[in-house]
Design a protein around this motif. Structure first.
Motif, PDB file in Angstrom:
ATOM      1  N   GLU A 400       0.822  -1.208   0.000  1.00  0.00           N
ATOM      2  CA  GLU A 400       0.000   0.000   0.000  1.00  0.00           C
ATOM      3  C   GLU A 400       0.860   1.264   0.000  1.00  0.00           C
ATOM      4  OE1 GLU A 400      -3.087   2.339   3.008  1.00  0.00           O
ATOM      5  OE2 GLU A 400      -2.833   0.175   3.216  1.00  0.00           O
ATOM      6  N   GLU A 463      -5.974   1.641 -11.518  1.00  0.00           N
ATOM      7  CA  GLU A 463      -7.097   1.216 -10.675  1.00  0.00           C
ATOM      8  C   GLU A 463      -7.165  -0.296 -10.589  1.00  0.00           C
ATOM      9  OE1 GLU A 463     -11.947   1.281 -10.798  1.00  0.00           O
ATOM     10  OE2 GLU A 463     -10.911   3.176 -11.146  1.00  0.00           O
ATOM     11  N   TRP A 466      -4.689  -1.571  -8.054  1.00  0.00           N
ATOM     12  CA  TRP A 466      -5.198  -1.408  -6.689  1.00  0.00           C
ATOM     13  C   TRP A 466      -6.257  -2.460  -6.395  1.00  0.00           C
ATOM     14  CZ3 TRP A 466      -3.371   0.889  -2.598  1.00  0.00           C
ATOM     15  CH2 TRP A 466      -2.539   2.017  -2.705  1.00  0.00           C
ATOM     16  N   ASN A 467      -7.125  -2.748  -7.346  1.00  0.00           N
ATOM     17  CA  ASN A 467      -8.166  -3.745  -7.117  1.00  0.00           C
ATOM     18  C   ASN A 467      -7.575  -5.130  -6.890  1.00  0.00           C
ATOM     19  OD1 ASN A 467     -10.370  -2.010  -7.232  1.00  0.00           O
ATOM     20  ND2 ASN A 467     -10.692  -2.296  -9.429  1.00  0.00           N
ATOM     21  N   ALA A 470      -6.024  -5.216  -3.451  1.00  0.00           N
ATOM     22  CA  ALA A 470      -7.039  -5.273  -2.404  1.00  0.00           C
ATOM     23  C   ALA A 470      -7.703  -6.641  -2.330  1.00  0.00           C
ATOM     24  CB  ALA A 470      -8.085  -4.186  -2.637  1.00  0.00           C
ATOM     25  N   GLU A 471      -8.012  -7.219  -3.477  1.00  0.00           N
ATOM     26  CA  GLU A 471      -8.624  -8.544  -3.484  1.00  0.00           C
ATOM     27  C   GLU A 471      -7.717  -9.580  -2.825  1.00  0.00           C
ATOM     28  OE1 GLU A 471     -11.177  -8.005  -7.670  1.00  0.00           O
ATOM     29  OE2 GLU A 471      -9.279  -9.125  -7.636  1.00  0.00           O
ATOM     30  N   TYR A 488     -10.212  -0.532   3.544  1.00  0.00           N
ATOM     31  CA  TYR A 488     -11.299  -0.060   2.681  1.00  0.00           C
ATOM     32  C   TYR A 488     -11.649   1.382   2.989  1.00  0.00           C
ATOM     33  CZ  TYR A 488     -15.552  -0.603  -0.147  1.00  0.00           C
ATOM     34  OH  TYR A 488     -16.523  -0.469  -1.114  1.00  0.00           O
ATOM     35  N   LYS A 491      -8.458   3.496   1.589  1.00  0.00           N
ATOM     36  CA  LYS A 491      -8.181   3.560   0.150  1.00  0.00           C
ATOM     37  C   LYS A 491      -9.411   3.426  -0.743  1.00  0.00           C
ATOM     38  CE  LYS A 491      -4.796   4.230  -0.946  1.00  0.00           C
ATOM     39  NZ  LYS A 491      -4.038   5.506  -0.979  1.00  0.00           N
ATOM     40  N   TYR A 493     -10.611   0.627  -2.030  1.00  0.00           N
ATOM     41  CA  TYR A 493     -10.470  -0.505  -2.951  1.00  0.00           C
ATOM     42  C   TYR A 493     -10.756  -1.812  -2.218  1.00  0.00           C
ATOM     43  CZ  TYR A 493      -8.135   2.807  -6.051  1.00  0.00           C
ATOM     44  OH  TYR A 493      -7.841   3.876  -6.859  1.00  0.00           O
ATOM     45  N   PRO A 494     -11.231  -2.817  -2.963  1.00  0.00           N
ATOM     46  CA  PRO A 494     -11.484  -2.835  -4.399  1.00  0.00           C
ATOM     47  C   PRO A 494     -12.775  -2.103  -4.773  1.00  0.00           C
ATOM     48  CG  PRO A 494     -12.022  -4.973  -3.458  1.00  0.00           C
ATOM     49  CD  PRO A 494     -11.425  -4.156  -2.348  1.00  0.00           C
ATOM     50  N   THR A 495     -12.754  -1.465  -5.933  1.00  0.00           N
ATOM     51  CA  THR A 495     -13.924  -0.740  -6.416  1.00  0.00           C
ATOM     52  C   THR A 495     -14.938  -1.658  -7.089  1.00  0.00           C
ATOM     53  OG1 THR A 495     -12.799  -0.269  -8.513  1.00  0.00           O
ATOM     54  CG2 THR A 495     -12.627   1.390  -6.761  1.00  0.00           C
ATOM     55  N   ASN A 496     -14.586  -2.928  -7.233  1.00  0.00           N
ATOM     56  CA  ASN A 496     -15.463  -3.885  -7.916  1.00  0.00           C
ATOM     57  C   ASN A 496     -16.086  -4.888  -6.948  1.00  0.00           C
ATOM     58  OD1 ASN A 496     -13.074  -5.157  -7.334  1.00  0.00           O
ATOM     59  ND2 ASN A 496     -12.715  -5.953  -9.397  1.00  0.00           N
TER      60      ASN A 496
END
Length: 550
Positions: A400, A463, A466-467, A470-471, A488, A491, A493-496
């Motif tokens: 990070e 992005e 980052w995803n 994060a996953e 979360y 940051k 993320y994740p945005t999905n």
């Protein structure tokens, strides 16, 4: 656990001595039915502090994990997802059983030269008070242990509590490095390895510096090398397999390995992410009680008819936000049976059908395609762990910080964290003595998966990087939702992440309601009107614009 036989012989005694208090607010006057501090044994105090700490970490960690889809959250509205009463037990344990018992231990330890007893209590207090800040915001601290002299202790600012925790960690380090006249009878975490305790203290400081945005202080500890960088030094609590008097099993195991089957639902988002990416940890994290879920395909690729009784959503259409985002709704292939984020349907007769917790970290069953029902005592019997801080977590923290400057520069740390996580998780298969371990991933399976993360990271835009980070961070944090919840909020993320089943679930939970007993009995604590209040280190835009996924 390293001292499980000692624990079995004295755990009940410790519980009787220190859990009889009826007080559930911050009136921490001495319980007339318990030993007074002058009569108490420092080892009994310390045993209670250590065990209750594990339970608080476990309980609040479930909440954090549910909020960020690592586990299932069963509410379509964030405002009402967790009632204040949900937190009464953890709050009471934190103040009465951890902080107060640790404070009562202190003069006894100081007088007898038991500096290592004192150090453990200090470090656990530092972690506990910052954990409470991370979930609730400002909390009573400086006035909290006043007993009858102050029945309404006022909250301190989260920033002040973080500063106090950093100072406590430094005091603990000094005491770990000092020579004790006698050591604790039982050290549930490191079995008397004081160098490892120092690493844990420094790593807690890294955690706090990360939330504070103090990269310089964080990296200074990294430069020292004196922190948790190897899984050999992981900060974790080891549960036992005893079911009664006392029950030493992992709490999630006790809830899910019963005569009626599972008590929890697994996260559809997390299972789908791991299954579709051939994650080698999936057979350790989840145990499938069946080979097919209604409305999807079984392990042989054959369709399984929908079933209104056991999985009513298998006959329903996905909500628009799931269709638009391409998120799996309700049912997954290959027998992974869980629930989507926000599914608040009633509980059907599926306890012996749904996917259960696995051999990591709860010491349930390893998934060897036997597809049999779980039952009391099967698998590892609950002798799993509660992760507090792992070496893999530190790698993702370092990722990070590196990615804050350049997303591409975090890849080596991400891959290191994934590798450490897999290497740790795959040692747990042996806990299930009846499992067919020929189903364990091969070295090639593992290397291929790591290579796929490597390639996907390289191919992604910023992005996307980052995803992916994060996953993989969330997957590696299985059993500890604190750091995922903090990340979360730091940051976004994740945005999905899969959305709530409710199209408009309200603003994301940035902090939780104060526990009911605290707000109702302490005139200095005003209950919050909503869950959108941000803890002091959360300086991101307000919800719902941040985080992205609701």
């Amino acid at each position: 656990m390293k001292n499980i036989f000692k624990y079995l012989s004295i755990g009940l005694i410790g519980g009787v001595l220190f859990t009889g208090c009826e007080t559930t607010n911050l009136d921490l006057a001495d319980n007339p039915n318990a030993l007074t501090p002058a009569q108490a044994d420092p080892d009994f105090y310390l045993n209670e502090v250590q065990v209750r700490f594990a339970r608080v970490v476990e309980s609040l960690g479930e909440t954090g994990a549910e909020t960020v889809r690592m586990e299932w959250m069963g509410s379509r509205n964030y405002q009402n997802a967790y009632s204040p009463q949900n937190f009464d037990g953890s709050w009471e344990d934190a103040y009465q059983e951890i902080i107060k018992n640790g404070r009562d231990l202190a003069p006894l330890a100081e007088e007898a030269g038991l500096v290592h007893h004192l150090a453990i209590a200090q470090l656990i207090e530092a972690y506990t008070i910052t954990l409470l800040v991370d979930y609730f915001g400002d909390i009573p601290y400086s006035e909290a242990i006043g007993g009858a002299d102050n029945l309404n202790p006022a909250p301190d600012s989260g920033a002040d509590i973080y500063a106090a925790a950093l100072a406590l960690a430094d005091q603990a380090i000094a005491n770990f490095n000092a020579t004790a006249l006698a050591d604790p009878d039982i050290d549930f975490y490191y079995d008397g390895d004081w160098d490892a305790w120092v690493k844990a203290a420094n790593t807690l400081k890294m955690r706090l510096h990360l939330n504070l945005g103090n990269a310089s202080a964080f990296n200074s500890i990294v430069s020292s090398g004196n922190y948790i960088s190897s899984t050999d030094d992981d900060f974790q609590f080891q549960w036992g397999a005893n079911a009664v008097q006392p029950d030493t099993r992992h709490p999630n195991y006790a809830q899910n390995y019963t005569v009626t089957g599972g008590g929890d639902y697994a996260s559809v988002w997390m299972m789908n992410l791991m299954d579709t990416s051939d994650d080698p940890r999936i057979r350790y994290y989840y145990y499938r009680q069946n080979d097919g879920t209604p409305g999807s395909n079984d392990v042989n690729g054959d369709p399984v008819p929908p079933n209104e009784e056991t999985l009513d959503c298998s006959l329903q259409s996905p909500p628009p936000q799931y269709v638009a985002g391409g998120f799996p709704f309700c049912t997954l292939d290959n027998g992974y049976w869980g629930r989507n984020h926000g599914n608040n349907s009633g509980i059907p007769p599926d306890g012996l059908l749904r996917t259960a917790v696995g051999v990591y970290p709860q010491a349930g069953q390893f998934d060897d395609n036997s597809f049999s029902e779980t039952s009391l005592g099967t698998g590892g019997g609950g002798a799993g762990i509660t992760p507090v801080i792992l070496a893999s977590t530190v790698d993702f923290w370092r990722a990070e910080l590196a990615m804050n400057s350049s997303p591409a520069s975090g890849k080596a740390f991400v891959l290191a964290g994934v590798t450490k996580s897999i290497n740790k998780v795959t040692t747990f298969g042996s806990l299930d003595a009846t499992a067919d371990l020929s189903f364990e991933p091969s070295a090639t399976d593992i290397s291929d998966f790591i290579a796929s993360v490597d390639a996907a990271f390289d191919a992604a835009d910023d992005e996307g990087k980052w995803n992916i980070m994060a996953e993989q961070f969330f997957i590696a944090l299985k059993g500890n939702g604190h750091d995922a919840y903090n990340f979360y909020r730091r940051k976004g993320y994740p945005t999905n992440l899969e959305p709530n089943l409710e199209p408009n679930p309200g603003a994301f939970i940035r902090s939780h309601f104060y526990p009911a007993n605290a707000a109702n009995t302490n005139s200095s604590i005003a209950q919050k009107s909503n869950v959108t209040g941000q803890v002091f280190w959360d300086t991101n835009p307000a919800s719902p614009s941040f985080p992205v996924a609701n």
